[in-house]
Scaffold this motif. Structure first.
Motif, PDB file in Angstrom:
ATOM      1  N   UNK A 281       0.844  -1.008   0.098  1.00 53.86           N
ATOM      2  CA  UNK A 281      -0.019  -0.035  -0.143  1.00 53.86           C
ATOM      3  C   UNK A 281       1.056   1.383  -0.025  1.00 53.86           C
ATOM      4  N   UNK A 282       0.240   2.322   0.171  1.00 58.46           N
ATOM      5  CA  UNK A 282       1.059   3.672  -0.009  1.00 58.46           C
ATOM      6  C   UNK A 282       2.097   3.988   1.154  1.00 58.46           C
ATOM      7  N   UNK A 283       1.717   2.826   2.169  1.00 62.11           N
ATOM      8  CA  UNK A 283       2.554   3.144   3.274  1.00 62.11           C
ATOM      9  C   UNK A 283       3.718   2.208   3.355  1.00 62.11           C
ATOM     10  N   UNK A 284       3.831   1.237   2.153  1.00 61.24           N
ATOM     11  CA  UNK A 284       4.783   0.386   2.198  1.00 61.24           C
ATOM     12  C   UNK A 284       4.307  -0.915   2.750  1.00 61.24           C
ATOM     13  N   UNK A 285       3.220  -1.192   3.388  1.00 55.87           N
ATOM     14  CA  UNK A 285       2.658  -2.276   4.194  1.00 55.87           C
ATOM     15  C   UNK A 285       2.391  -3.398   3.060  1.00 55.87           C
TER      16      UNK A 285
END
Length: 375
Positions: A57-61
């Motif tokens: 996702x956008x947060x790198x998760x």
């Protein structure tokens, strides 16, 4: 959402990868797949180039992942598409390279799109298929899927389902091997007893070990047996010697090896992996010829071990109508294929429609050959 390609599992932690696994099936664990890479069994000039896909996702998760390989041939897959490749060659269409999601050299079913949510699995698939043409890939093939993946693929346009058949043994709560024999028709029961007696009459006994109980010299023997099964056919083995040592060091609890001995000297072996409810027979080898030893080592010993361990299923590997008369039941397998070229996709779709009817008929016919007593 971002799709990332990993040329090596060493670039992701075992914790991050393994937390997406739906179960403890050993073939999907970071330790197993990374051992294939680090041992040189895949990569380099093997025709299996690691190209694992991750969705973040956008947060790198990390939301989803797929064990994937760029393939320049179709060896070691056990879902045979040679005829598709040959048709493409005749038509001037490039079939290789292709992208394959599978466990290398192991026709074992299980998760192929690793995700907690079906929506994330779908996003990963949609992103992959949209980028195939730009990457010069003829298609994406996903072999031996589980029910979760089947639902995700089946809800998407363009994916072609292919059926196959394997033979698995199911534990009906048997107390021991004799209890299993008692469930068979008299003639089949006598045949199995005779086969086992023939092996015992050659002075052969069996020694079961866990992965951590074999010394390196014993792993040398295991590998020599494994490699010999290829050498007698004039082929090179898929796995390297280092793979077995790496796997034994990283996941010994999942490994079982049975050594066949004659006069105290090892003459054959069978290598198994296990999870919480299934024993998987993978590799076998023998350094001399013994009557019926293959059936005893690979099938009867494994079946007996599954009963001892209280496992519900024994998957002894691909092929094998000879397994039917030994109590292994036909099981449908599924793979899914996304082909970029519209003409190829249409031709394969027509082929699979015809093949599917044949597979269903074959499974039904195979059930009639099972050795169990009729109710």
């Amino acid at each position: 959402m971002t799709i990332q390609t990993l040329p090596s599992l060493a670039l992701i932690s075992a914790h991050d990868w393994d937390r997406l696994l739906p179960s403890g099936q050993p073939f999907l664990r970071h330790a197993f797949l990374a051992s294939l890479e680090e041992s040189g069994s895949v990569g380099d000039r093997s025709g299996w180039q690691p190209a694992h896909r991750l969705l973040r996702d956008a947060q790198g998760k990390l939301l989803a992942a797929m064990p994937a390989y760029m393939k320049s041939h179709s060896r070691g897959e056990y879902v045979f598409d040679w005829s598709w490749a040959e048709a493409c060659e005749r038509a001037g269409i490039a079939y290789y390279p292709k992208l394959l999601a599978a466990v290398p050299f192991s026709p074992v079913g299980g998760a192929r799109v690793l995700a907690r949510e079906a929506a994330d699995a779908g996003r990963l698939l949609d992103g992959l298929t949209a980028g195939l043409s730009d990457q010069g890939l003829s298609g994406l093939h996903v072999n031996f899927t589980d029910a979760f993946a089947d639902g995700v693929f089946g809800a998407r346009a363009g994916w072609l389902e292919r059926l196959g058949c394997q033979f698995h043994w199911f534990n009906r709560g048997y107390r021991d091997f004799q209890d299993f024999l008692d469930a068979l028709a008299s003639r089949k029961r006598k045949q199995m007893r005779k086969e086992r007696e023939q092996v015992a009459g050659q002075g052969i006994d069996f020694d079961w070990r866990e992965g951590g109980q074999l010394a390196e010299a014993e792993w040398d023997f295991v590998y020599a047996c494994y490699a010999n099964t290829y050498a007698v056919r004039g082929q090179r083995p898929y796995l390297s010697r280092d793979f077995f040592s790496l796997l034994a060091a990283r996941m010994p609890e999942s490994i079982r090896v049975v050594l066949a001995r004659q006069g105290g000297r090892p003459v054959a072996m069978a290598f198994f992996l296990l999870d919480g409810d299934c024993l998987y027979g993978r590799y076998w080898g023998c350094l001399a010829d013994f009557d019926r030893l293959h059936f005893e080592t690979c099938f009867y010993q494994g079946l007996e071990q599954a009963i001892v361990l209280g496992l519900g299923r024994f998957d002894a590997g691909a092929q094998g109508e000879h397994k039917l008369i030994r109590g292994f039941e036909p099981v449908l397998t599924r793979s899914w294929h996304y082909l970029v070229h519209p003409g190829l996709r249409a031709a394969v779709a027509d082929f699979l429609d015809q093949e599917r009817a044949g597979v269903y008929a074959y499974v039904e016919e195979a059930r009639q050959a099972l050795p169990y007593r009729q109710a």
